[in-house]
Design a protein around this motif. Sequence first.
Motif, mmCIF file in Angstrom:
data_model
loop_
_atom_site.group_PDB
_atom_site.id
_atom_site.type_symbol
_atom_site.label_atom_id
_atom_site.label_comp_id
_atom_site.label_asym_id
_atom_site.label_seq_id
_atom_site.Cartn_x
_atom_site.Cartn_y
_atom_site.Cartn_z
ATOM 1 N N UNK A 172 46.966 47.511 44.286
ATOM 2 C CA UNK A 172 45.952 47.591 43.238
ATOM 3 C C UNK A 172 45.367 46.214 42.926
ATOM 4 N N UNK A 173 46.194 45.185 42.941
ATOM 5 C CA UNK A 173 45.674 43.820 42.757
ATOM 6 C C UNK A 173 44.643 43.486 43.829
ATOM 7 N N UNK A 174 44.901 43.905 45.076
ATOM 8 C CA UNK A 174 43.965 43.618 46.159
ATOM 9 C C UNK A 174 42.671 44.416 46.000
ATOM 10 N N UNK A 175 42.765 45.604 45.435
ATOM 11 C CA UNK A 175 41.541 46.370 45.171
ATOM 12 C C UNK A 175 40.653 45.631 44.157
ATOM 13 N N UNK A 176 41.266 45.128 43.106
ATOM 14 C CA UNK A 176 40.497 44.348 42.128
ATOM 15 C C UNK A 176 39.922 43.087 42.767
ATOM 16 N N UNK A 177 40.716 42.430 43.611
ATOM 17 C CA UNK A 177 40.241 41.212 44.278
ATOM 18 C C UNK A 177 39.023 41.510 45.136
ATOM 19 N N UNK A 178 39.046 42.626 45.844
ATOM 20 C CA UNK A 178 37.900 43.005 46.680
ATOM 21 C C UNK A 178 36.659 43.221 45.823
ATOM 22 N N UNK A 179 36.850 43.828 44.659
ATOM 23 C CA UNK A 179 35.700 44.095 43.788
ATOM 24 C C UNK A 179 35.094 42.799 43.270
ATOM 25 N N UNK A 180 35.908 41.761 43.142
ATOM 26 C CA UNK A 180 35.415 40.471 42.659
ATOM 27 C C UNK A 180 34.985 39.547 43.786
ATOM 28 N N UNK A 181 35.069 40.002 45.022
ATOM 29 C CA UNK A 181 34.572 39.217 46.139
ATOM 30 C C UNK A 181 35.576 38.291 46.786
ATOM 31 N N UNK A 182 36.871 38.432 46.465
ATOM 32 C CA UNK A 182 37.900 37.607 47.108
ATOM 33 C C UNK A 182 38.391 38.333 48.363
ATOM 34 N N UNK A 183 37.635 38.200 49.448
ATOM 35 C CA UNK A 183 37.905 38.978 50.650
ATOM 36 C C UNK A 183 39.260 38.705 51.267
ATOM 37 N N UNK A 202 36.116 50.796 42.657
ATOM 38 C CA UNK A 202 34.828 50.666 43.324
ATOM 39 C C UNK A 202 33.670 50.897 42.362
ATOM 40 N N UNK A 203 33.910 51.665 41.298
ATOM 41 C CA UNK A 203 32.852 51.984 40.340
ATOM 42 C C UNK A 203 32.761 50.980 39.199
ATOM 43 N N UNK A 204 33.689 50.048 39.136
ATOM 44 C CA UNK A 204 33.672 49.053 38.056
ATOM 45 C C UNK A 204 32.679 47.942 38.356
ATOM 46 N N UNK A 205 31.973 47.501 37.328
ATOM 47 C CA UNK A 205 31.170 46.295 37.444
ATOM 48 C C UNK A 205 32.104 45.095 37.289
ATOM 49 N N UNK A 206 31.832 43.997 37.990
ATOM 50 C CA UNK A 206 32.732 42.837 37.863
ATOM 51 C C UNK A 206 32.976 42.415 36.418
ATOM 52 N N UNK A 207 31.942 42.512 35.579
ATOM 53 C CA UNK A 207 32.101 42.100 34.179
ATOM 54 C C UNK A 207 32.970 43.078 33.384
ATOM 55 N N UNK A 225 35.913 44.093 34.476
ATOM 56 C CA UNK A 225 37.304 43.740 34.759
ATOM 57 C C UNK A 225 37.745 42.719 33.721
ATOM 58 N N UNK A 226 38.864 42.975 33.065
ATOM 59 C CA UNK A 226 39.308 42.158 31.935
ATOM 60 C C UNK A 226 39.415 40.681 32.320
ATOM 61 N N UNK A 227 38.990 39.772 31.424
ATOM 62 C CA UNK A 227 39.009 38.333 31.741
ATOM 63 C C UNK A 227 40.383 37.816 32.154
ATOM 64 N N UNK A 228 41.457 38.308 31.509
ATOM 65 C CA UNK A 228 42.781 37.797 31.869
ATOM 66 C C UNK A 228 43.179 38.216 33.281
ATOM 67 N N UNK A 229 42.742 39.405 33.719
ATOM 68 C CA UNK A 229 43.021 39.826 35.094
ATOM 69 C C UNK A 229 42.184 39.012 36.073
ATOM 70 N N UNK A 230 40.934 38.729 35.727
ATOM 71 C CA UNK A 230 40.096 37.877 36.581
ATOM 72 C C UNK A 230 40.735 36.513 36.762
ATOM 73 N N UNK A 231 41.250 35.943 35.673
ATOM 74 C CA UNK A 231 41.881 34.624 35.753
ATOM 75 C C UNK A 231 43.125 34.666 36.632
#
Length: 590
Positions: A354-365, A564-569, A571-577
């Motif tokens: 699941x962490x990798x799914x979020x990473x893909x959505x934020x562009x961390x290939x 896949x349906x989430x907009x990058x914004x 995704x919670x800031x603490x998870x992005x960090x």
Amino acid sequence: MSLRITSIDFQHYKALKRFSIELERVNLLTGANNAGKSTVIGALRALAVALRTARARSADRVTVGGTRRLGYRINQRLLPISVENVATNYEDGESTVTFHLSNESELALYFDREEGCVLVADGPGSAVTTASAFRSRFPLELNVVPVLGAVEHKEMLLEEDTVNAALATPRASRHFRNYWYRRQDEFTKFADLVAATWPGMVIKPPELDFMSKELSMFVSEDRVDREIHWVGFGFQIWCQLLTHLTRAAPGSLVVVDEPEIYLHPDIQRKLLHVMKGLDAEIVLATHSAEILAEADPADVVIIDKNRRRAERLSDIGGVQRAVKVLGSQQNLVLASLARNRRLLFTQNPHDFLLLRRFARRLGYGELAAGTGLTSMSAGSLDRWERVRDMAEGVGVAAGSDLVVAAIWSREARPDAEIETILTAMRPSVGIAHVLRRWDLQAYLLVPSAWDRALQLELNKQRKAKPLGLDMEAILMEVTEDMREMVAEERATHRTRWLLESFGQAPDPRAPLETAPTSDDSFETSWRSPSERPALLPGARTMRRLNERILQLAGVTLSEARIVESMQPEEIAPDLCALLVELDKFRQIDV
């Protein structure tokens, strides 16, 4: 909407005496050796040949099932299978493969020792007799990746028709340079994809020696140029795979058979992401535990010739069962550690996915592919002291010291307990992190993303969205009775922590310590639609949400569909960090 294959029925066809498989957008076919995966792929290859025939000439009168019908006799020399041994156990009689299409039509392949191979098209409307009518009625695009091999040592310039005629055949490998020489306007996009998926390698367009008519193609690695024939075989295969994938038209069906044979595990994981990024349907037969571990469980289909239907999985437990069927050995983890030297502990294996799914959505290939990381399960936060011991033991087995990161769910623990644990962990662990929400699934509780995901799922199944369906209201409704449970678990953890730390229970009149929200009041946060998700156990809440929308709309939503349906914004800031930290950790020199 593009025409697609919705299901395939096999009758008396090779190992599949009576078998059916339903197809979705992504279909990862797996199973034990000789289970029937390649039989399914072979039927799709035969259909691709038959489609080319039907689009080139008018229908004939043929005999199938004892009756005369309009159809197309297929040249057996073009088929990827032998008609003589198509029948199950070499028995007499007709063998059929029927492809059911999304426009309520059917394409059926009939195999008979006397008649050979025949394609028959059936469906609503008038009979299809001409090539133009067939092309109009059946705009089905199949992109079947052929068996791949090494590129030729020397490759002479060929006519474009010769190159195109071989694209779907094993001869395609012999024409790799010719293909890109004829398509230099598309080459930049291909080269960018190679560079993005195979770091450090830069492929250059083909060059022609006008005197000898010989083509050459160079690859730069660390500023050293080599002709592609002298580059590693795995890289040659990868470039050819990407070549065929870039040919996929929107809405087409891409078919690949066991592409992992010559590919590094990191590249195998990237392959699935590249394929899922196509605007196309996917059928991929695989034995790769790496690919299966990377997949959404709903994409995995188990093929077993002894059953009547293929089994599409529903959860991560099913994927683990599929990997066991393949006979995968866990020493792959030690091999990965020996390569990466970077060990990431997560509470359970699914958290890493699941962490990798979020990473893909934020562009961390690279992080999305798990490149540079080896993941192991740490269990709950109560076992944090064992992480250092486990890391040391695995380090000895891998033959080197490791850098270690660890990520746990918060559940209902108080901030003071978490900070004490993290303070004790930081001297010996590169990243020690406890999520600010109950669990990782709680970051999926974004009503606007669920609303978009629901609409996508309904569109895929050609269903109308029920009027007035509001995911935010549904989230508040299905979790309202969870308030006491959440409050009690928070109070229980706080009491336990104070007793363990100070030997005394808290004053019962003291307010509950809250989960991480912008407000100190639990009641205020609970009443707020924007703040309640941070208090909720995500996995349990997702089950409730899916149960309700199944009742209301007849569908359920996977984690992959929601991310896949989430907009990058969103995704919670603490998870992005956290993902930024993990991406840096992945690149640490060790």
